[in-house]
Motif scaffolding. Structure first.
Motif: not given
Length: 107
Positions: A30, A59-61, A74-77, A86-87, A89
Motif C-alpha cells: 500500500a 491485514e496489509q493490502k 489481496g490481504e495478507v491473512r 494472501v486472500e 479480494d
C-alpha cells in the motif's frame, strides 16, 4: 484445528484446493514499495508465498502480479517464518486462473 501466531484456533479446511507451484513474482504494498515473493501454492482465492521482507504482515493490502492474470488485490491473512498467506479480494475468474496455471506450470 491449529493455532495461529496469535495463539487463536483457526480451521485448516480451505474452500478451494491449492495447486503446488514454484515461481517468483512481485507484490506492491500500500505504501508503494515492491516486495519479492516466491509463490509455492495458489488457488483462485489466494496463495501462499515465501517472503524475506519482515515488514509484511497480517491485514496489509497488496497487489500481487500473477502471470496471465495481471495484478490481483489481496490481504495478507497471516505471516509466519518467512511465509505469508494472501486472500484475494475477489476470486480470479476461471479463464484468467487457468491461463496463469498454464504459464507457471509449463515445463
Amino acid at each position: 484445528m491449529a493455532l495461529n501466531a496469535q495463539g487463536m484456533f483457526v480451521s485448516e479446511a480451505r474452500r478451494d484446493m491449492r495447486e503446488d507451484v514454484h515461481f517468483r513474482t512481485r507484490a506492491i504494498m500500500a505504501d508503494g514499495r515492491s516486495v519479492e515473493l516466491l509463490v509455492v501454492n495458489v488457488s483462485a482465492r489466494g496463495l501462499m508465498a515465501r517472503c524475506d521482507d519482515a515488514r509484511i504482515g497480517p491485514e496489509q493490502k497488496i497487489v500481487v502480479r500473477l502471470p496471465g492474470a495481471g495484478g490481483v488485490i489481496g490481504e495478507v491473512r497471516w505471516a509466519l517464518g518467512g511465509r505469508i498467506g494472501v486472500e484475494f479480494d475477489e476470486m480470479i475468474e476461471l479463464a484468467r486462473y487457468l491461463q496463469m496455471l498454464a504459464e507457471v506450470l509449463k515445463t
